[in-house]
Write an enzyme that holds these catalytic residues in place. Structure first.
Site, PDB file in Angstrom:
ATOM      1  N   ASP A  13       0.808  -1.224   0.000  1.00 46.71           N
ATOM      2  CA  ASP A  13       0.000   0.000   0.000  1.00 46.71           C
ATOM      3  C   ASP A  13       0.843   1.277   0.000  1.00 46.71           C
ATOM      4  OD1 ASP A  13      -2.406  -1.563   0.131  1.00 46.71           O
ATOM      5  OD2 ASP A  13      -1.854  -1.983   2.201  1.00 46.71           O
ATOM      6  N   HIS A  43      -5.118  -1.567  -6.397  1.00 47.63           N
ATOM      7  CA  HIS A  43      -4.273  -0.413  -6.708  1.00 47.63           C
ATOM      8  C   HIS A  43      -5.148   0.752  -7.127  1.00 47.63           C
ATOM      9  CE1 HIS A  43      -0.505  -3.091  -7.510  1.00 47.63           C
ATOM     10  NE2 HIS A  43      -0.898  -3.086  -6.268  1.00 47.63           N
TER      11      HIS A  43
HETATM   12  P1  IMP Z   1      -3.582 -13.276   0.772  1.00 49.22           P
HETATM   13  O1  IMP Z   1      -2.420 -13.205  -0.134  1.00 49.22           O
HETATM   14  O2  IMP Z   1      -4.794 -12.594   0.231  1.00 49.22           O
HETATM   15  O3  IMP Z   1      -3.889 -14.664   1.234  1.00 49.22           O
HETATM   16  O4  IMP Z   1      -3.200 -12.456   2.088  1.00 49.22           O
HETATM   17  C1  IMP Z   1      -2.087 -12.829   2.883  1.00 49.22           C
HETATM   18  C2  IMP Z   1      -1.582 -11.626   3.683  1.00 49.22           C
HETATM   19  O5  IMP Z   1      -1.034 -10.667   2.775  1.00 49.22           O
HETATM   20  C3  IMP Z   1      -2.683 -10.900   4.452  1.00 49.22           C
HETATM   21  O6  IMP Z   1      -2.115 -10.385   5.651  1.00 49.22           O
HETATM   22  C4  IMP Z   1      -3.053  -9.766   3.542  1.00 49.22           C
HETATM   23  O7  IMP Z   1      -3.547  -8.669   4.253  1.00 49.22           O
HETATM   24  C5  IMP Z   1      -1.733  -9.429   2.905  1.00 49.22           C
HETATM   25  N1  IMP Z   1      -1.890  -8.865   1.556  1.00 49.22           N
HETATM   26  C6  IMP Z   1      -2.187  -9.531   0.420  1.00 49.22           C
HETATM   27  N2  IMP Z   1      -2.233  -8.687  -0.617  1.00 49.22           N
HETATM   28  C7  IMP Z   1      -1.950  -7.459  -0.138  1.00 49.22           C
HETATM   29  C8  IMP Z   1      -1.812  -6.165  -0.733  1.00 49.22           C
HETATM   30  O8  IMP Z   1      -1.917  -5.972  -1.928  1.00 49.22           O
HETATM   31  N3  IMP Z   1      -1.532  -5.121   0.108  1.00 49.22           N
HETATM   32  C9  IMP Z   1      -1.351  -5.318   1.428  1.00 49.22           C
HETATM   33  N4  IMP Z   1      -1.454  -6.494   2.020  1.00 49.22           N
HETATM   34  C10 IMP Z   1      -1.747  -7.567   1.250  1.00 49.22           C
END
Ligand code: IMP
Ligand code: MG
Length: 333
Positions: A13, A43
């Site tokens: 982010d 995004h």
């Molecule tokens: P997942 O990849 O959706 O399973 O999420 C795994 C971890 O990565 C979680 O803590 C999410 O909040 C974090 N996460 C996944 N994608 C993003 C992103 O684009 N920005 C910030 N955190 C992310």
């Protein structure tokens, strides 16, 4: 000529989409390319007063002469992809690599029902589960989906050809410390690495076509979801200082660090090999810089931060992002 990769130093982010849009214009890129794990990332950027947000398309398409490609390493949810293409009217200049893993509704359902995914506070976008099926050689590929037919290309040849002849901007997603293998916070990570090397792998871009790596450092880093966050600010302080942010994609409250963790930044620089740094959300660090666009507007507190970052990393801070608008950027060099 050549490719530029945009990568986040910490937990995400930091504004990769905004920089993809900005650099696509600045470099007059012929192609912007989405790398990273899937639709878990959101995004976004403001263009004047219009809010633009995508989960699949790289934001380079905001430059009218820049095409967009979803690279082979990125899991695609066809519904989300088609919705974005229609919403932004870009169907004539977006492409999907034929080999992208496909996210089906069952993948989302599996993640929603999975205790580990709940514990780590996954976005439950189905990206990880779709990638797991792909690794087990039972997943669908983009070329198997009829609604994607008109967008399917050999993206690997496309990106390597374009980067040989013209400028290409690669918008990574997630962030270094969300990396599956490279981060210190497993299992609180996403379903692949999210580093310069990982984005080269997602796109199968030859390393010698890589010209620049722009490392994004959010001045007061944030993270969504569970897992260790150094120098964590209390929620009370976040609120009283007006530093509240919610995830673009999931609407979750963002946790925040009080300051940059220099040890982790050194690690991030070591593995990502940046050629330059962008300090982002500078207006959260010093409100006086809000929406500034000129070099002479850099405040003394920000100057000290720039100096410290450069001294500790040996990398030039080239850009400052000072506000939510696409044009709220100071180019320092
Ligand atoms: P997942 O990849 O959706 O399973 O999420 C795994 C971890 O990565 C979680 O803590 C999410 O909040 C974090 N996460 C996944 N994608 C993003 C992103 O684009 N920005 C910030 N955190 C992310
Ligand atoms: Mg990958």
């Amino acid at each position: 000529m050549g490719a530029t990769i945009i990568v986040d130093a910490f937990w995400g982010d930091a504004g990769k989409g905004k920089f993809c849009a900005f650099l696509s214009k600045e470099l007059n890129a012929s192609l912007s390319v989405r790398a990273g794990t899937g639709t878990n990332a959101g995004h976004s950027v403001y263009v004047n007063d219009t809010f633009v947000k995508t989960r699949t398309l790289p934001l380079g398409w905001l430059n009218p002469t820049t095409n967009a490609l979803i690279s082979s390493g990125v899991a695609v949810n066809p519904d989300i992809f088609l919705e974005e293409v229609i919403k932004y009217g870009v169907s004539h200049r977006v492409f999907v690599d034929r080999n992208c893993p496909i996210i089906e509704s069952k993948h989302i359902a599996i993640e929603q029902a999975d205790q580990t995914m709940c514990n780590i506070d996954s976005t439950k976008s189905g990206s990880g589960s779709a990638r797991a099926d792909y690794i087990m050689r039972r997943g669908k590929r983009a070329q198997d989906i009829s609604s994607l037919k008109e967008y399917i290309v050999d993206g690997i040849t496309l990106i390597n050809t374009e980067a040989t002849l013209r400028s290409v901007v690669i918008e990574g997603s997630q962030a270094t410390f969300l990396s599956l293998y490279a981060s210190d916070r497993y299992p609180y990570v996403t379903s692949d690495n999210c580093t310069t090397n990982a984005f080269l792998d997602d796109t199968s871009l030859s390393w010698n076509l890589l010209e620049r790596v722009v490392l994004l450092i959010k001045c007061l880093p944030t993270c969504v979801g569970n897992g260790f966050l150094p120098y964590e600010m209390s929620e009370e302080e976040i609120r009283s200082r007006g530093l509240i942010e919610y995830g673009v994609n999931t609407g979750r409250f963002k946790r925040r660090s009080k300051k940059i963790d220099w040890e982790r930044l050194a690690f991030s620089v070591m593995i990502n090999g940046p050629t330059e740094i962008a300090l982002t959300f500078c207006d959260q660090y010093d409100q006086k810089i809000s929406s500034a666009r000129k070099k002479h507007e850099v405040t003394s507190s920000l100057r000290s931060l720039i100096d410290e970052v450069e001294e500790r990393t040996n990398v030039t801070v080239k850009y400052l992002s000072t506000g939510k608008d696409l044009h709220d950027i100071i180019v320092l060099h």
